[in-house]
Design a protein around this motif. Structure first.
Motif, PDB file in Angstrom:
ATOM      1  N   THR A   6       0.831  -1.211   0.000  1.00 60.12           N
ATOM      2  CA  THR A   6       0.000   0.000   0.000  1.00 60.12           C
ATOM      3  C   THR A   6       0.858   1.250   0.000  1.00 60.12           C
ATOM      4  OG1 THR A   6      -1.637  -1.218   1.296  1.00 60.12           O
ATOM      5  CG2 THR A   6      -1.942   1.151   1.122  1.00 60.12           C
ATOM      6  N   ALA A   7       1.946   1.235   0.759  1.00 60.12           N
ATOM      7  CA  ALA A   7       2.849   2.384   0.776  1.00 60.12           C
ATOM      8  C   ALA A   7       3.469   2.617  -0.595  1.00 60.12           C
ATOM      9  CB  ALA A   7       3.934   2.175   1.825  1.00 60.12           C
ATOM     10  N   LYS A   8       3.794   1.527  -1.285  1.00 61.77           N
ATOM     11  CA  LYS A   8       4.370   1.656  -2.632  1.00 61.77           C
ATOM     12  C   LYS A   8       3.401   2.340  -3.591  1.00 61.77           C
ATOM     13  CE  LYS A   8       7.320  -2.484  -2.439  1.00 61.77           C
ATOM     14  NZ  LYS A   8       7.522  -3.845  -3.008  1.00 61.77           N
ATOM     15  N   VAL A   9       2.118   2.008  -3.453  1.00 64.84           N
ATOM     16  CA  VAL A   9       1.101   2.572  -4.344  1.00 64.84           C
ATOM     17  C   VAL A   9       1.103   4.106  -4.280  1.00 64.84           C
ATOM     18  CG1 VAL A   9      -1.398   2.833  -4.691  1.00 64.84           C
ATOM     19  CG2 VAL A   9      -0.401   0.562  -4.334  1.00 64.84           C
ATOM     20  N   PHE A  10       1.289   4.657  -3.085  1.00 65.16           N
ATOM     21  CA  PHE A  10       1.172   6.103  -2.896  1.00 65.16           C
ATOM     22  C   PHE A  10       2.518   6.826  -2.840  1.00 65.16           C
ATOM     23  CE2 PHE A  10      -2.918   4.540  -1.310  1.00 65.16           C
ATOM     24  CZ  PHE A  10      -3.783   5.396  -1.970  1.00 65.16           C
ATOM     25  N   ASN A  11       3.612   6.121  -3.018  1.00 66.07           N
ATOM     26  CA  ASN A  11       4.937   6.759  -2.928  1.00 66.07           C
ATOM     27  C   ASN A  11       5.316   7.364  -4.282  1.00 66.07           C
ATOM     28  OD1 ASN A  11       7.760   7.317  -2.781  1.00 66.07           O
ATOM     29  ND2 ASN A  11       7.891   5.965  -1.009  1.00 66.07           N
ATOM     30  N   PRO A  12       5.407   8.694  -4.384  1.00 64.60           N
ATOM     31  CA  PRO A  12       5.680   9.332  -5.671  1.00 64.60           C
ATOM     32  C   PRO A  12       7.140   9.241  -6.102  1.00 64.60           C
ATOM     33  CG  PRO A  12       5.587  10.993  -3.979  1.00 64.60           C
ATOM     34  CD  PRO A  12       5.236   9.688  -3.308  1.00 64.60           C
ATOM     35  N   PHE A  13       7.998   8.722  -5.224  1.00 62.95           N
ATOM     36  CA  PHE A  13       9.428   8.703  -5.519  1.00 62.95           C
ATOM     37  C   PHE A  13       9.900   7.360  -6.072  1.00 62.95           C
ATOM     38  CE2 PHE A  13       8.629  11.426  -1.761  1.00 62.95           C
ATOM     39  CZ  PHE A  13       8.846  12.659  -2.362  1.00 62.95           C
ATOM     40  N   LEU A  14       8.976   6.438  -6.256  1.00 60.79           N
ATOM     41  CA  LEU A  14       9.337   5.106  -6.747  1.00 60.79           C
ATOM     42  C   LEU A  14       9.065   5.006  -8.245  1.00 60.79           C
ATOM     43  CD1 LEU A  14       7.900   2.862  -3.885  1.00 60.79           C
ATOM     44  CD2 LEU A  14      10.241   3.672  -4.180  1.00 60.79           C
ATOM     45  N   GLY A  15      10.005   5.423  -9.035  1.00 63.18           N
ATOM     46  CA  GLY A  15       9.838   5.312 -10.483  1.00 63.18           C
ATOM     47  C   GLY A  15       9.708   6.652 -11.161  1.00 63.18           C
ATOM     48  N   SER A  16       9.857   6.629 -12.482  1.00 69.34           N
ATOM     49  CA  SER A  16       9.846   7.865 -13.275  1.00 69.34           C
ATOM     50  C   SER A  16       8.504   8.134 -13.931  1.00 69.34           C
ATOM     51  CB  SER A  16      10.922   7.768 -14.362  1.00 69.34           C
ATOM     52  OG  SER A  16      10.684   6.641 -15.198  1.00 69.34           O
ATOM     53  N   ASP A  17       7.502   7.331 -13.608  1.00 72.59           N
ATOM     54  CA  ASP A  17       6.202   7.449 -14.266  1.00 72.59           C
ATOM     55  C   ASP A  17       5.154   8.070 -13.351  1.00 72.59           C
ATOM     56  OD1 ASP A  17       6.164   5.370 -12.475  1.00 72.59           O
ATOM     57  OD2 ASP A  17       4.977   4.031 -13.744  1.00 72.59           O
ATOM     58  N   ARG A  18       5.603   8.863 -12.378  1.00 72.03           N
ATOM     59  CA  ARG A  18       4.682   9.370 -11.377  1.00 72.03           C
ATOM     60  C   ARG A  18       4.497  10.884 -11.463  1.00 72.03           C
ATOM     61  NH1 ARG A  18       4.450   4.900  -6.564  1.00 72.03           N
ATOM     62  NH2 ARG A  18       4.223   3.194  -8.053  1.00 72.03           N
ATOM     63  N   GLY A  19       4.448  11.382 -12.694  1.00 74.29           N
ATOM     64  CA  GLY A  19       4.042  12.757 -12.936  1.00 74.29           C
ATOM     65  C   GLY A  19       5.085  13.813 -12.651  1.00 74.29           C
ATOM     66  N   ARG A  20       4.638  15.048 -12.791  1.00 74.17           N
ATOM     67  CA  ARG A  20       5.499  16.202 -12.537  1.00 74.17           C
ATOM     68  C   ARG A  20       5.637  16.428 -11.030  1.00 74.17           C
ATOM     69  NH1 ARG A  20       1.927  20.496 -15.468  1.00 74.17           N
ATOM     70  NH2 ARG A  20       0.345  19.128 -14.538  1.00 74.17           N
ATOM     71  N   GLN A  21       6.824  16.882 -10.627  1.00 75.71           N
ATOM     72  CA  GLN A  21       7.067  17.100  -9.204  1.00 75.71           C
ATOM     73  C   GLN A  21       7.797  18.416  -8.984  1.00 75.71           C
ATOM     74  OE1 GLN A  21       8.986  13.734  -7.360  1.00 75.71           O
ATOM     75  NE2 GLN A  21       7.483  12.265  -8.119  1.00 75.71           N
ATOM     76  N   ALA A  22       7.570  19.002  -7.815  1.00 75.54           N
ATOM     77  CA  ALA A  22       8.276  20.226  -7.421  1.00 75.54           C
ATOM     78  C   ALA A  22       8.567  20.155  -5.934  1.00 75.54           C
ATOM     79  CB  ALA A  22       7.431  21.457  -7.734  1.00 75.54           C
ATOM     80  N   ARG A  23       9.780  20.533  -5.561  1.00 79.99           N
ATOM     81  CA  ARG A  23      10.100  20.613  -4.133  1.00 79.99           C
ATOM     82  C   ARG A  23       9.559  21.923  -3.583  1.00 79.99           C
ATOM     83  NH1 ARG A  23      14.482  22.780  -1.271  1.00 79.99           N
ATOM     84  NH2 ARG A  23      15.829  22.938  -3.099  1.00 79.99           N
ATOM     85  N   GLN A  24       8.837  21.838  -2.482  1.00 82.41           N
ATOM     86  CA  GLN A  24       8.313  23.043  -1.842  1.00 82.41           C
ATOM     87  C   GLN A  24       9.481  23.911  -1.384  1.00 82.41           C
ATOM     88  OE1 GLN A  24       5.455  21.808   1.152  1.00 82.41           O
ATOM     89  NE2 GLN A  24       4.387  20.484  -0.293  1.00 82.41           N
ATOM     90  N   ASP A  25       9.446  25.168  -1.735  1.00 81.79           N
ATOM     91  CA  ASP A  25      10.569  26.078  -1.519  1.00 81.79           C
ATOM     92  C   ASP A  25      10.611  26.528  -0.055  1.00 81.79           C
ATOM     93  OD1 ASP A  25      12.145  28.521  -1.365  1.00 81.79           O
ATOM     94  OD2 ASP A  25      12.118  28.536  -3.550  1.00 81.79           O
ATOM     95  N   ASN A  26      11.585  25.997   0.705  1.00 79.95           N
ATOM     96  CA  ASN A  26      11.625  26.314   2.130  1.00 79.95           C
ATOM     97  C   ASN A  26      11.982  27.776   2.399  1.00 79.95           C
ATOM     98  OD1 ASN A  26      14.367  26.200   1.572  1.00 79.95           O
ATOM     99  ND2 ASN A  26      14.753  24.391   2.812  1.00 79.95           N
ATOM    100  N   THR A  27      12.715  28.414   1.476  1.00 73.44           N
ATOM    101  CA  THR A  27      13.025  29.835   1.654  1.00 73.44           C
ATOM    102  C   THR A  27      11.760  30.661   1.548  1.00 73.44           C
ATOM    103  OG1 THR A  27      15.257  29.558   0.780  1.00 73.44           O
ATOM    104  CG2 THR A  27      14.347  31.787   0.771  1.00 73.44           C
ATOM    105  N   PHE A  28      10.938  30.375   0.534  1.00 77.72           N
ATOM    106  CA  PHE A  28       9.668  31.105   0.387  1.00 77.72           C
ATOM    107  C   PHE A  28       8.807  30.928   1.622  1.00 77.72           C
ATOM    108  CE2 PHE A  28       5.137  31.086  -0.417  1.00 77.72           C
ATOM    109  CZ  PHE A  28       4.944  32.345  -0.968  1.00 77.72           C
ATOM    110  N   TRP A  29       8.649  29.676   2.063  1.00 76.99           N
ATOM    111  CA  TRP A  29       7.766  29.424   3.193  1.00 76.99           C
ATOM    112  C   TRP A  29       8.332  29.997   4.487  1.00 76.99           C
ATOM    113  CZ3 TRP A  29       2.881  28.573   2.872  1.00 76.99           C
ATOM    114  CH2 TRP A  29       2.355  27.973   1.721  1.00 76.99           C
TER     115      TRP A  29
END
Length: 324
Positions: free
Chosen positions: A284-307
């Motif tokens: 179940t964890a694998k199903v929802f983990n966006p970091f497992l593989g290259s087929d899981r869409g566009r990603q962006a790291r939340q900018d800690n400086t902005f926040w």
């Protein structure tokens, strides 16, 4: 002082997650060094650290906190650490401060209830905002981080051009479905909304979504856009056991401990030298983990400086919009 006479006071998130820290990170450190741990949790932990530091009476040794707080308070509320003892070169550029090296990362992702939509199912972040084609309530934890990013991408902003966030534009986009939003006051409430099928779509943390399904939910991820962030373990200014705390943090960031910890909770190590495919995640964890593989869409790291620089103003706007 002999190490078996030292007790590190460790502030974290409480509940199951804190039990997992105790088992995966602290227990092995005690076995190795004799140092013991006293675990505490507080929703107002930053305010408490501020009070401790200001009064010169710090009683905590380690604080588990988010990336933007590590950025905002490094050197004022938190001690600078010896980077030579930390895996600072094994994490993505921009994720460290003089006070911290990140431990685990997590994502805010889009998911839908598979029993609510058949045949024509959501496939893109825009569908979260399309209540005509996909009717039903939407739920997210009542916090703007990750939600504003999703709204802007759905409104046409490229993930690599998100920052600085156009907060007004994001709130306008969210306003188009405001009557269908459930603002969950806690992660427990967020999960229960989904298990009880009060909401048919969600923007939520990947770890919370997999726990939802393990608790009877029927959610599925939509791999179009996901934003991610990370946490770190920091040492408050004036910590009574700062040296031992630094040793404990360095130990927690070693691959063996991180792998065991992440296997328990579905989080992902930030360290780039750990093969994620070798972590025994649950299915179940694998199903929802966006970091497992290259087929899981566009990603962006939340900018800690902005926040770090804008959290107060963004929260003010978020609250005013919510109650307006």
């Amino acid at each position: 002082m002999p190490s078996d006479k030292i007790t590190i006071t460790w502030q974290s998130t409480g509940g199951e997650a804190q039990k997992q820290e105790a088992e995966a990170l602290q227990g092995p450190f005690t076995a190795k060094t004799g140092v013991k741990f006293n675990n505490v949790t507080s929703l107002s932990y930053i305010s408490q650290v501020q009070t401790m530091v200001k009064s010169g009476k710090t009683v905590w040794d380690v604080v588990h906190t988010g990336s933007y707080l590590a950025k905002a308070y490094c050197g004022t509320l938190f001690e600078k650490i010896d980077m030579s003892r930390m895996p600072a070169t094994q994490v993505p550029e921009g994720t460290t401060t003089e006070c911290s090296v990140p431990g685990t990362k997590f994502a805010t992702e889009f998911a839908y209830n598979t029993t609510a939509y058949k045949g024509n199912v959501p496939t893109k972040i825009n569908d979260f905002f399309d209540t005509k084609t996909f009717p039903g309530k939407r739920v997210f934890y009542n916090n703007p981080k990750g939600i504003l990013e999703a709204a802007l991408v759905a409104d046409g902003v490229a993930p690599e051009q998100l920052y600085p966030l156009d907060v007004d534009r994001a709130l306008k986009k969210l306003g188009t479905i405001k009557s269908d939003i459930i603002f969950a006051p806690s992660y427990t409430a967020f999960q229960q909304n989904l298990v009880d099928k009060q909401a048919t779509m969600a923007l939520g943390l990947n770890g919370r979504l997999h726990i939802t399904n393990e608790s009877g939910g029927t959610m599925a991820p939509v791999w179009d856009f996901t934003s991610w962030d990370y946490t770190a373990w920091l040492i408050p200014k004036g910590a009574p056991n700062a040296k031992a705390a630094e040793e404990a943090v360095a130990f927690a960031l070693e691959p063996e401990q991180l792998i065991k910890f992440c296997a328990m909770n579905g989080l992902t190590p930030v360290r780039t030298d750990i093969d994620l495919n070798k972590i025994p995640f649950t299915e179940t964890a694998k199903v929802f983990n966006p970091f497992l593989g290259s087929d899981r869409g566009r990603q962006a790291r939340q900018d800690n400086t902005f926040w770090a620089e804008n959290i107060a103003e963004v929260t003010k706007k978020w609250t005013a919009w919510q109650v307006g």
